[in-house]
Design a protein around this motif. Sequence first.
Motif, PDB file in Angstrom:
ATOM      1  N   GLY A   1       0.945  -1.061   0.073  1.00  0.00           N
ATOM      2  CA  GLY A   1       0.008   0.007  -0.038  1.00  0.00           C
ATOM      3  C   GLY A   1       0.939   1.201  -0.056  1.00  0.00           C
ATOM      4  N   TYR A   2       1.803   1.245   0.982  1.00  0.00           N
ATOM      5  CA  TYR A   2       2.759   2.264   1.069  1.00  0.00           C
ATOM      6  C   TYR A   2       4.022   2.322   0.202  1.00  0.00           C
ATOM      7  CZ  TYR A   2      -0.025   3.939   4.892  1.00  0.00           C
ATOM      8  OH  TYR A   2      -1.165   4.358   5.894  1.00  0.00           O
ATOM      9  N   ALA A   3       4.442   1.344   0.016  1.00  0.00           N
ATOM     10  CA  ALA A   3       5.949   1.309  -0.828  1.00  0.00           C
ATOM     11  C   ALA A   3       5.663   0.875  -2.073  1.00  0.00           C
ATOM     12  CB  ALA A   3       7.000   0.249  -0.322  1.00  0.00           C
ATOM     13  N   GLY A   4       4.227   0.149  -2.736  1.00  0.00           N
ATOM     14  CA  GLY A   4       4.080  -0.077  -3.965  1.00  0.00           C
ATOM     15  C   GLY A   4       4.600  -1.342  -4.356  1.00  0.00           C
ATOM     16  N   GLU A   5       5.130  -2.201  -3.485  1.00  0.00           N
ATOM     17  CA  GLU A   5       5.617  -3.445  -4.099  1.00  0.00           C
ATOM     18  C   GLU A   5       4.980  -4.607  -3.758  1.00  0.00           C
ATOM     19  OE1 GLU A   5       8.285  -5.435  -6.308  1.00  0.00           O
ATOM     20  OE2 GLU A   5       8.594  -3.310  -5.779  1.00  0.00           O
ATOM     21  N   LEU A   6       3.994  -5.093  -4.607  1.00  0.00           N
ATOM     22  CA  LEU A   6       3.083  -6.298  -4.269  1.00  0.00           C
ATOM     23  C   LEU A   6       3.833  -7.515  -3.897  1.00  0.00           C
ATOM     24  CD1 LEU A   6       0.025  -7.392  -4.132  1.00  0.00           C
ATOM     25  CD2 LEU A   6       0.504  -7.963  -6.480  1.00  0.00           C
ATOM     26  N   ALA A   7       3.534  -8.107  -2.535  1.00  0.00           N
ATOM     27  CA  ALA A   7       4.266  -9.512  -2.346  1.00  0.00           C
ATOM     28  C   ALA A   7       3.270 -10.152  -1.600  1.00  0.00           C
ATOM     29  CB  ALA A   7       5.557  -8.997  -1.576  1.00  0.00           C
ATOM     30  N   LEU A   8       3.118 -11.469  -1.653  1.00  0.00           N
ATOM     31  CA  LEU A   8       2.246 -12.420  -1.062  1.00  0.00           C
ATOM     32  C   LEU A   8       3.038 -13.145  -0.036  1.00  0.00           C
ATOM     33  CD1 LEU A   8       0.241 -13.402  -4.138  1.00  0.00           C
ATOM     34  CD2 LEU A   8      -0.246 -11.694  -2.511  1.00  0.00           C
ATOM     35  N   GLY A   9       4.198 -12.760   0.414  1.00  0.00           N
ATOM     36  CA  GLY A   9       5.042 -13.858   1.387  1.00  0.00           C
ATOM     37  C   GLY A   9       4.501 -13.496   2.857  1.00  0.00           C
ATOM     38  N   GLN A  10       3.574 -12.875   3.192  1.00  0.00           N
ATOM     39  CA  GLN A  10       3.209 -12.737   4.504  1.00  0.00           C
ATOM     40  C   GLN A  10       2.693 -14.141   5.090  1.00  0.00           C
ATOM     41  OE1 GLN A  10       2.596 -10.050   2.499  1.00  0.00           O
ATOM     42  NE2 GLN A  10       3.741  -8.717   3.800  1.00  0.00           N
TER      43      GLN A  10
ATOM     44  N   GLY B   1      14.307 -11.051  -5.165  1.00  0.00           N
ATOM     45  CA  GLY B   1      13.099 -10.675  -5.913  1.00  0.00           C
ATOM     46  C   GLY B   1      12.921  -9.194  -6.270  1.00  0.00           C
ATOM     47  N   LEU B   2      13.699  -8.267  -5.306  1.00  0.00           N
ATOM     48  CA  LEU B   2      14.067  -6.978  -5.543  1.00  0.00           C
ATOM     49  C   LEU B   2      14.892  -6.621  -6.787  1.00  0.00           C
ATOM     50  CD1 LEU B   2      13.369  -5.696  -1.930  1.00  0.00           C
ATOM     51  CD2 LEU B   2      11.689  -5.316  -4.217  1.00  0.00           C
ATOM     52  N   ARG B   3      15.893  -7.638  -6.555  1.00  0.00           N
ATOM     53  CA  ARG B   3      16.944  -7.408  -7.525  1.00  0.00           C
ATOM     54  C   ARG B   3      16.643  -7.342  -9.135  1.00  0.00           C
ATOM     55  NH1 ARG B   3      21.042  -4.177  -5.727  1.00  0.00           N
ATOM     56  NH2 ARG B   3      22.509  -4.956  -4.010  1.00  0.00           N
ATOM     57  N   LEU B   4      15.641  -8.564  -9.101  1.00  0.00           N
ATOM     58  CA  LEU B   4      15.322  -8.835 -10.565  1.00  0.00           C
ATOM     59  C   LEU B   4      14.130  -7.746 -11.028  1.00  0.00           C
ATOM     60  CD1 LEU B   4      14.751 -12.657 -10.029  1.00  0.00           C
ATOM     61  CD2 LEU B   4      16.418 -11.557 -11.318  1.00  0.00           C
ATOM     62  N   GLY B   5      13.797  -7.058  -9.931  1.00  0.00           N
ATOM     63  CA  GLY B   5      12.716  -6.104 -10.351  1.00  0.00           C
ATOM     64  C   GLY B   5      11.425  -6.535 -11.023  1.00  0.00           C
ATOM     65  N   GLY B   6      10.641  -5.344 -11.333  1.00  0.00           N
ATOM     66  CA  GLY B   6       9.186  -5.790 -11.992  1.00  0.00           C
ATOM     67  C   GLY B   6       8.452  -6.400 -11.017  1.00  0.00           C
ATOM     68  N   TRP B   7       7.798  -7.680 -11.503  1.00  0.00           N
ATOM     69  CA  TRP B   7       6.881  -8.514 -10.602  1.00  0.00           C
ATOM     70  C   TRP B   7       7.607  -9.691 -10.124  1.00  0.00           C
ATOM     71  CZ3 TRP B   7       1.413  -7.852  -9.836  1.00  0.00           C
ATOM     72  CH2 TRP B   7       1.014  -6.726 -10.684  1.00  0.00           C
TER      73      TRP B   7
ATOM     74  N   LEU C   1       9.291 -10.026  -7.207  1.00  0.00           N
ATOM     75  CA  LEU C   1       8.849 -10.307  -5.783  1.00  0.00           C
ATOM     76  C   LEU C   1       7.639 -10.791  -5.536  1.00  0.00           C
ATOM     77  CD1 LEU C   1       9.964  -9.902  -2.990  1.00  0.00           C
ATOM     78  CD2 LEU C   1       8.742  -7.623  -2.891  1.00  0.00           C
ATOM     79  N   ALA C   2       6.747 -10.225  -6.286  1.00  0.00           N
ATOM     80  CA  ALA C   2       5.359 -10.916  -6.156  1.00  0.00           C
ATOM     81  C   ALA C   2       5.319 -12.465  -6.359  1.00  0.00           C
ATOM     82  CB  ALA C   2       4.293 -10.232  -7.029  1.00  0.00           C
ATOM     83  N   MET C   3       6.290 -12.860  -7.614  1.00  0.00           N
ATOM     84  CA  MET C   3       6.141 -14.065  -8.061  1.00  0.00           C
ATOM     85  C   MET C   3       7.065 -15.161  -6.952  1.00  0.00           C
ATOM     86  SD  MET C   3       4.234 -14.245 -10.707  1.00  0.00           S
ATOM     87  CE  MET C   3       4.506 -16.245 -11.164  1.00  0.00           C
ATOM     88  N   THR C   4       8.403 -14.545  -6.686  1.00  0.00           N
ATOM     89  CA  THR C   4       9.125 -15.289  -5.882  1.00  0.00           C
ATOM     90  C   THR C   4       8.280 -15.496  -4.306  1.00  0.00           C
ATOM     91  OG1 THR C   4      10.120 -13.236  -4.932  1.00  0.00           O
ATOM     92  CG2 THR C   4      11.303 -14.718  -6.538  1.00  0.00           C
ATOM     93  N   SER C   5       7.457 -14.500  -3.665  1.00  0.00           N
ATOM     94  CA  SER C   5       6.742 -14.778  -2.562  1.00  0.00           C
ATOM     95  C   SER C   5       5.513 -15.742  -2.700  1.00  0.00           C
ATOM     96  CB  SER C   5       6.268 -13.308  -2.070  1.00  0.00           C
ATOM     97  OG  SER C   5       5.441 -12.866  -2.816  1.00  0.00           O
TER      98      SER C   5
END
Length: 637
Positions: A69-78, A122-128, A130-134
């Motif tokens: 919500g704040y940083a704009g990086e979608l991740a489902l790893g919770q 995930g962040l090093r690769l960029g784009g989506w 992090l969402a995919m790795t999580s």
Amino acid sequence: MTQSPITARGPILEVWRLLRVIPSWIFPLAVGIIVLVLPALGLDFATTRQIQLACVLALLVSGLNLSHGYAGELALGQAAMYAAGAYTAGLLSKAGHTDITLQFLLAGAAALLVGLLSGIPGLRLGGWSLAMTSFFLILLVPDILAIFSKQTGGRNGLSGIEGPTLFGTALDADAFYHVIVAVTIVWFAVMRNIVVSRHGVAFRVLKKSPVLASSMGISVFRMKLLAYAVGAVPAGLAGALFANLDLYISPEAFGFVVAVTVLAASILGGSTSVYGAALGAAIMQFGPNQATEFKEYALVFTGAFLIVGGVLLKGGLAGLCRGVVKRLDRRLQAANATRSVAPAGHDDTGAPAIGTDEIKGASLEIDGLSKSFGGNQALKDVRLSAPPGRVTALIGPNGSGKTTLLNMVCGFYRTDSGTIKVGERQLQGSAPYRVARAGVARTFQTPNIPEGVTVLEAASSGRFSGHRASVFDAIFRTPRFRRVRAGDLHEAERALTLVGMSHLRDEEATSLPLGMRRLLEVARALVARPGVLLLDEVASGLDEDEVARLAGLIRRIRAAGGTVVLVEHNFRLVLDLADDIFVLAHGQVIASGPPEAIEKNPRVLSEYLGIDTESAGGRARVAELTEAHSGGEGESR
């Protein structure tokens, strides 16, 4: 006699006026205290358990809100971090370490480790990525637990967990309820402190535009990782609480359904809201999760909530509440007739002077700079010098390479050849955030203003990289945090006064018209006290008063010793302000010199203004420009 709308709503506005005096955090704290004492009012077991599970879910959602919500990086790893916290607490309990504080510390650390291990690649690769790795991490959780089945119980789950203790005292059901609610309250206080601090503004800047964040000296990778890692901590705490709630955990409790439930609660409550996480979690816990007879359709229910929330509730329920608050605030302002009126007329009215100690200009030297994109030669052997205490203008037709040159100075493009020096430091090849930290600030052709921040906060964000205060400082409001915050506000107010916008300090920045947003970008750049100030078509969209205010500001920056590079299509403004002009065409500098020489250069007039100096009409146009420049020269020099 009919009453006016304001008079008719008098009692509502009076109540609202009284409520606005109360700090906003008092209301969620009051709700938390009420929830905390509910067992003393005879709350039944079923409702008590649902509140506990809602608190656990709220912790998970708050972590997603911070990173997405704040940083704009979608991740489902919770869900995976949740599992790490739960199994860490469960294994500690089975080993005889039942103290809940120790479990919180190690469960939070385990979740943080999982966040770092999944977040860094995930962040090093960029784009989506992090969402995919999580997402893949969630799918791997049951298999990872099965591999270590001797310790975790595998797919059969981990049983035999001992009841929790606090400093050697066993916690009964009511006491553990208080622990769950108290931990939730404390975490939301921590998150609120982060979000309303300069880090929260930096997260919003990052979500709006990583390019903008980099130009302000923010490391995009580190800031995104910070949001993701901090968001992992409440997931670890939630896991420890869940493990001690039933004293049994199994892999099914941390699967894809949980991840989607967390996402749905975030969207429903409001992903850019601190307390929206609690609201969304309560809805999901007391809504679909109550329908136990439809458990096999849990994904369908959750998916429906996602669709409804995403389509019908922009900003979630928290967004609706913010809209109501804004409307009431506007009516209150109208009733009090206290809304300030923008100052009109001369730009210097009431503006503070700019001292030489505030502006420490540095020379910008560009030598032999070339850049091509495939077969397109964007820049070729460009040379430009911008000394302190002077306004250096860069002009040329569309597509001539002006913005490309600025992007290369700022580090967004790599040079093919040539050097870029600010002072004695060579910057070619440096990352954009390092260039910004070296003293280069800029504005953009399209103003980049993050949502959800005031004009004052947007201006103060320019000081983020130059004056540090850690997340720890923000959480605990240390003396260093207070000093930096006071400096941020002072410098931002001064910069807003310089651009004539101090009366708008509390307005939402994105609600401003285009011209005001451009001036706000200038204020944000000035707050950083840059060695080199790059202004990219900053006068576009400004009215005459705003252009006059901007021109006066640029003159004061020049007089204070600042280095200004002005990219502008307003030729008359360039002639009035510039000390030196460089003209680009087809990626090359075709002319350079003082305004008097440039305005009469036949090639410049032909390439840039499309004036045929051989025709009678062209000669008349040249005479008009010369006369206009001569008329304003006394004021501008």
